[in-house]
Scaffold this motif. Structure first.
Motif, PDB file in Angstrom:
ATOM      1  N   ILE A 207     -12.150  41.817  -0.608  1.00  0.00           N
ATOM      2  CA  ILE A 207     -12.037  40.651  -1.487  1.00  0.00           C
ATOM      3  C   ILE A 207     -10.644  40.607  -2.104  1.00  0.00           C
ATOM      4  CG2 ILE A 207     -12.891  39.569  -3.589  1.00  0.00           C
ATOM      5  CD1 ILE A 207     -15.066  39.375  -1.682  1.00  0.00           C
ATOM      6  N   ALA A 208     -10.159  41.767  -2.550  1.00  0.00           N
ATOM      7  CA  ALA A 208      -8.835  41.839  -3.177  1.00  0.00           C
ATOM      8  C   ALA A 208      -7.740  41.412  -2.197  1.00  0.00           C
ATOM      9  CB  ALA A 208      -8.573  43.257  -3.675  1.00  0.00           C
ATOM     10  N   ILE A 209      -7.840  41.858  -0.955  1.00  0.00           N
ATOM     11  CA  ILE A 209      -6.841  41.488   0.055  1.00  0.00           C
ATOM     12  C   ILE A 209      -6.816  39.978   0.246  1.00  0.00           C
ATOM     13  CG2 ILE A 209      -6.310  41.609   2.529  1.00  0.00           C
ATOM     14  CD1 ILE A 209      -7.270  44.531   2.466  1.00  0.00           C
ATOM     15  N   ALA A 210      -8.006  39.378   0.369  1.00  0.00           N
ATOM     16  CA  ALA A 210      -8.092  37.928   0.563  1.00  0.00           C
ATOM     17  C   ALA A 210      -7.556  37.181  -0.658  1.00  0.00           C
ATOM     18  CB  ALA A 210      -9.537  37.520   0.843  1.00  0.00           C
ATOM     19  N   LEU A 211      -7.869  37.664  -1.855  1.00  0.00           N
ATOM     20  CA  LEU A 211      -7.411  37.002  -3.074  1.00  0.00           C
ATOM     21  C   LEU A 211      -5.907  37.141  -3.261  1.00  0.00           C
ATOM     22  CD1 LEU A 211     -10.279  37.874  -5.578  1.00  0.00           C
ATOM     23  CD2 LEU A 211      -9.664  35.606  -4.736  1.00  0.00           C
ATOM     24  N   TRP A 212      -5.351  38.292  -2.929  1.00  0.00           N
ATOM     25  CA  TRP A 212      -3.902  38.472  -3.029  1.00  0.00           C
ATOM     26  C   TRP A 212      -3.174  37.498  -2.100  1.00  0.00           C
ATOM     27  CZ3 TRP A 212      -4.724  44.225  -4.037  1.00  0.00           C
ATOM     28  CH2 TRP A 212      -4.183  44.583  -5.271  1.00  0.00           C
ATOM     29  N   ARG A 213      -3.687  37.398  -0.898  1.00  0.00           N
ATOM     30  CA  ARG A 213      -3.046  36.475   0.050  1.00  0.00           C
ATOM     31  C   ARG A 213      -3.170  35.030  -0.437  1.00  0.00           C
ATOM     32  NH1 ARG A 213      -4.644  38.775   4.456  1.00  0.00           N
ATOM     33  NH2 ARG A 213      -2.641  39.663   5.072  1.00  0.00           N
ATOM     34  N   LEU A 214      -4.291  34.704  -1.064  1.00  0.00           N
ATOM     35  CA  LEU A 214      -4.534  33.344  -1.528  1.00  0.00           C
ATOM     36  C   LEU A 214      -3.685  32.993  -2.748  1.00  0.00           C
ATOM     37  CD1 LEU A 214      -6.365  30.798  -1.095  1.00  0.00           C
ATOM     38  CD2 LEU A 214      -7.890  31.798  -2.799  1.00  0.00           C
ATOM     39  N   VAL A 215      -3.662  33.874  -3.740  1.00  0.00           N
ATOM     40  CA  VAL A 215      -2.988  33.550  -4.989  1.00  0.00           C
ATOM     41  C   VAL A 215      -1.471  33.459  -4.812  1.00  0.00           C
ATOM     42  CG1 VAL A 215      -2.610  35.901  -5.883  1.00  0.00           C
ATOM     43  CG2 VAL A 215      -3.089  34.016  -7.473  1.00  0.00           C
ATOM     44  N   PHE A 216      -0.927  34.126  -3.794  1.00  0.00           N
ATOM     45  CA  PHE A 216       0.511  34.069  -3.533  1.00  0.00           C
ATOM     46  C   PHE A 216       0.855  33.009  -2.480  1.00  0.00           C
ATOM     47  CE2 PHE A 216       0.639  38.515  -5.260  1.00  0.00           C
ATOM     48  CZ  PHE A 216       1.590  38.276  -6.243  1.00  0.00           C
ATOM     49  N   THR A 217      -0.001  32.019  -2.316  1.00  0.00           N
ATOM     50  CA  THR A 217       0.213  30.986  -1.299  1.00  0.00           C
ATOM     51  C   THR A 217       1.547  30.276  -1.463  1.00  0.00           C
ATOM     52  OG1 THR A 217      -2.163  30.574  -0.988  1.00  0.00           O
ATOM     53  CG2 THR A 217      -0.655  28.785  -0.406  1.00  0.00           C
ATOM     54  N   GLN A 218       1.902  29.932  -2.681  1.00  0.00           N
ATOM     55  CA  GLN A 218       3.103  29.122  -2.906  1.00  0.00           C
ATOM     56  C   GLN A 218       4.380  29.950  -2.984  1.00  0.00           C
ATOM     57  OE1 GLN A 218       2.112  25.044  -5.065  1.00  0.00           O
ATOM     58  NE2 GLN A 218       1.901  26.729  -6.500  1.00  0.00           N
ATOM     59  N   ASN A 219       4.256  31.220  -3.278  1.00  0.00           N
ATOM     60  CA  ASN A 219       5.456  32.051  -3.426  1.00  0.00           C
ATOM     61  C   ASN A 219       5.102  33.487  -3.077  1.00  0.00           C
ATOM     62  OD1 ASN A 219       8.019  32.943  -4.051  1.00  0.00           O
ATOM     63  ND2 ASN A 219       7.671  32.998  -6.252  1.00  0.00           N
ATOM     64  N   SER A 220       5.198  33.804  -1.810  1.00  0.00           N
ATOM     65  CA  SER A 220       4.777  35.121  -1.342  1.00  0.00           C
ATOM     66  C   SER A 220       5.922  36.131  -1.454  1.00  0.00           C
ATOM     67  CB  SER A 220       4.316  35.029   0.118  1.00  0.00           C
ATOM     68  OG  SER A 220       3.910  36.294   0.588  1.00  0.00           O
ATOM     69  N   PRO A 221       5.740  37.245  -2.180  1.00  0.00           N
ATOM     70  CA  PRO A 221       6.789  38.267  -2.280  1.00  0.00           C
ATOM     71  C   PRO A 221       7.002  38.973  -0.951  1.00  0.00           C
ATOM     72  CG  PRO A 221       4.762  39.006  -3.348  1.00  0.00           C
ATOM     73  CD  PRO A 221       4.557  37.569  -2.986  1.00  0.00           C
ATOM     74  N   ALA A 222       8.213  39.473  -0.749  1.00  0.00           N
ATOM     75  CA  ALA A 222       8.572  40.086   0.535  1.00  0.00           C
ATOM     76  C   ALA A 222       7.702  41.294   0.871  1.00  0.00           C
ATOM     77  CB  ALA A 222      10.051  40.486   0.514  1.00  0.00           C
ATOM     78  N   ILE A 223       7.260  42.004  -0.148  1.00  0.00           N
ATOM     79  CA  ILE A 223       6.519  43.247   0.088  1.00  0.00           C
ATOM     80  C   ILE A 223       5.034  43.005   0.310  1.00  0.00           C
ATOM     81  CG2 ILE A 223       5.860  43.774  -2.302  1.00  0.00           C
ATOM     82  CD1 ILE A 223       7.372  46.232   0.274  1.00  0.00           C
ATOM     83  N   LEU A 224       4.554  41.791   0.120  1.00  0.00           N
ATOM     84  CA  LEU A 224       3.111  41.523   0.112  1.00  0.00           C
ATOM     85  C   LEU A 224       2.415  41.965   1.389  1.00  0.00           C
ATOM     86  CD1 LEU A 224       0.605  40.300  -1.252  1.00  0.00           C
ATOM     87  CD2 LEU A 224       1.213  38.112  -0.199  1.00  0.00           C
ATOM     88  N   GLU A 225       2.897  41.526   2.550  1.00  0.00           N
ATOM     89  CA  GLU A 225       2.205  41.837   3.803  1.00  0.00           C
ATOM     90  C   GLU A 225       2.170  43.328   4.075  1.00  0.00           C
ATOM     91  OE1 GLU A 225       0.323  39.944   5.623  1.00  0.00           O
ATOM     92  OE2 GLU A 225       0.725  38.281   4.261  1.00  0.00           O
ATOM     93  N   HIS A 226       3.229  44.068   3.700  1.00  0.00           N
ATOM     94  CA  HIS A 226       3.233  45.521   3.891  1.00  0.00           C
ATOM     95  C   HIS A 226       2.207  46.179   2.966  1.00  0.00           C
ATOM     96  CE1 HIS A 226       6.660  45.140   6.470  1.00  0.00           C
ATOM     97  NE2 HIS A 226       7.428  44.643   5.510  1.00  0.00           N
ATOM     98  N   TRP A 227       2.091  45.648   1.754  1.00  0.00           N
ATOM     99  CA  TRP A 227       1.089  46.146   0.811  1.00  0.00           C
ATOM    100  C   TRP A 227      -0.323  45.918   1.346  1.00  0.00           C
ATOM    101  CZ3 TRP A 227      -0.204  48.988  -3.240  1.00  0.00           C
ATOM    102  CH2 TRP A 227      -1.278  48.625  -4.053  1.00  0.00           C
ATOM    103  N   LEU A 228      -0.564  44.736   1.885  1.00  0.00           N
ATOM    104  CA  LEU A 228      -1.895  44.426   2.419  1.00  0.00           C
ATOM    105  C   LEU A 228      -2.183  45.238   3.681  1.00  0.00           C
ATOM    106  CD1 LEU A 228      -2.044  40.538   1.895  1.00  0.00           C
ATOM    107  CD2 LEU A 228      -2.779  42.381   0.365  1.00  0.00           C
ATOM    108  N   ASP A 229      -1.160  45.489   4.491  1.00  0.00           N
ATOM    109  CA  ASP A 229      -1.341  46.364   5.663  1.00  0.00           C
ATOM    110  C   ASP A 229      -1.723  47.773   5.220  1.00  0.00           C
ATOM    111  OD1 ASP A 229      -0.724  44.316   7.390  1.00  0.00           O
ATOM    112  OD2 ASP A 229       1.366  44.911   7.667  1.00  0.00           O
ATOM    113  N   PHE A 230      -1.074  48.239   4.179  1.00  0.00           N
ATOM    114  CA  PHE A 230      -1.370  49.569   3.635  1.00  0.00           C
ATOM    115  C   PHE A 230      -2.829  49.652   3.182  1.00  0.00           C
ATOM    116  CE2 PHE A 230      -1.758  51.729  -0.558  1.00  0.00           C
ATOM    117  CZ  PHE A 230      -1.707  53.046  -0.116  1.00  0.00           C
ATOM    118  N   LEU A 231      -3.302  48.622   2.485  1.00  0.00           N
ATOM    119  CA  LEU A 231      -4.686  48.607   2.026  1.00  0.00           C
ATOM    120  C   LEU A 231      -5.660  48.562   3.203  1.00  0.00           C
ATOM    121  CD1 LEU A 231      -4.466  46.096  -0.988  1.00  0.00           C
ATOM    122  CD2 LEU A 231      -4.420  48.597  -1.062  1.00  0.00           C
TER     123      LEU A 231
END
Length: 327
Positions: A207-231
């Motif tokens: 749920i957290a992974i999906a929400l992180w991806r959703l809430v950063f829809t308009q301005n995604s930080p560079a590290i986000l996808e690596h963080w989600l891959d780690f999780l």
């Protein structure tokens, strides 16, 4: 709103539905036994109607006056007797709209009503706009709008109809980009993702992974996808995401550069961030080593005879000509 990411076991379904199923092709969904006007099959000709009883001798015995509320059409103009607030909103139309999707047993819009509501707004329940709408309505629970949340939410965004809500989406998205507003939306999203019925205090990892991806829809930080891959790649060691970890990740994206060079374990970061930085630096090191090996391999091929030289090609071509000519 509703299951924007989903409160159920499948975080990739919808914000408006626990199951993620949607009924295709439906345009309007009035309550059973009534029209879109909140249960009245017909609009009466006036605000009240009179019933007159007569005795057997023909004399009028009693006249009863019954008050009947007049509810305007959901998309129509406000009735001349309607009470409008300071912003010109009709409280009656807001209540009427709520009743179109209200559950028959509970005084709230629940899962089925949420799906219908999103469908009539022409929005995908899993998209960012629905999360922003839930934030503006200050919804406490996924898949649910209480009467108070719906009425106060419509007043907050200054809309009293489906058309009005749709017209406010662009303004809400711009509003969500403000630094303080986004911080509020970000923190709201964590609470929104919890299962209140089960008394959850941390988000399930999916749920957290999906929400992180959703809430950063308009301005995604560079590290986000690596963080989600780690999780995603470390499910056994990460069972849930605490409120502190969720809130601190926003600070992390703002304070730590993409190369992670200014990260320090001595600072008050959650321990999960220490593990992530170690994992990410190791991953980058492996990528760099692999890239270097590939480059060296290409260099060896250039220095040796990995590919035919021009002279060799010409010699082989000459021999081929002689062979064919001999026949």
């Amino acid at each position: 709103m509703g299951q924007c990411v989903t409160k159920c076991k499948n975080p990739t379904s919808s914000l408006g539905s626990k199951s993620g199923d949607k009924e295709g092709g439906s345009k309007s969904h009035p309550k059973k036994g009534g029209s879109a006007g909140g249960g009245h099959k017909e609009e009466p000709s006036g605000p009240c109607s009179k019933t007159i009883s007569e005795l057997s001798n023909g004399t009028k015995a009693l006249e009863v006056t019954m008050e009947t509320p007049v509810i305007p059409a959901m998309m129509g103009e406000p009735h001349k007797d309607e009470c409008l607030d300071g912003d010109g909103l009709s409280m009656l139309r807001i209540e009427e709209l709520f009743f179109c999707y209200k559950d028959e047993q509970e005084d709230a819009i629940l899962e089925e009503g949420m799906e219908m509501f999103c469908n009539d707004l022409c929005v995908d329940p899993a998209e960012f706009r629905v999360l922003v709408l839930a934030w503006k309505f200050q919804a406490a629970t996924m898949c649910k709008f209480t009467r108070k949340e719906f009425v106060e939410g419509c007043k907050a965004i200054k809309a009293d109809s489906l058309e009005g809500i749709c017209s406010r989406f662009s303004f809400m998205l711009v509003d969500a980009k403000g630094e303080e507003n986004f911080k509020d939306l970000y923190r709201f999203t964590f609470q929104f993702g919890l299962d209140a019925d089960e008394g959850q205090r941390s988000l399930q990892r999916e749920i957290a992974i999906a929400l992180w991806r959703l809430v950063f829809t308009q301005n995604s930080p560079a590290i986000l996808e690596h963080w989600l891959d780690f999780l995603s790649e470390n499910p056994s060691s990460i069972r849930g995401i605490s409120r502190d970890t969720w809130n601190m990740f926003l600070n992390f994206t703002q304070a730590i550069g993409p190369d992670l060079s200014n990260y320090s374990e001595d600072e008050a970061w959650p321990s999960l961030f220490d593990t992530f930085v170690e994992w990410e630096l190791e991953r980058r090191k492996r990528e760099e080593e692999q890239a270097l090996l590939s480059k060296e391999e290409e260099g060896r091929c250039t220095d040796t005879d990995c590919s035919p030289t021009t002279d060799r090609l010409e010699t082989e071509g000459s021999r081929g000509s002689q062979t064919w000519g001999g026949h």
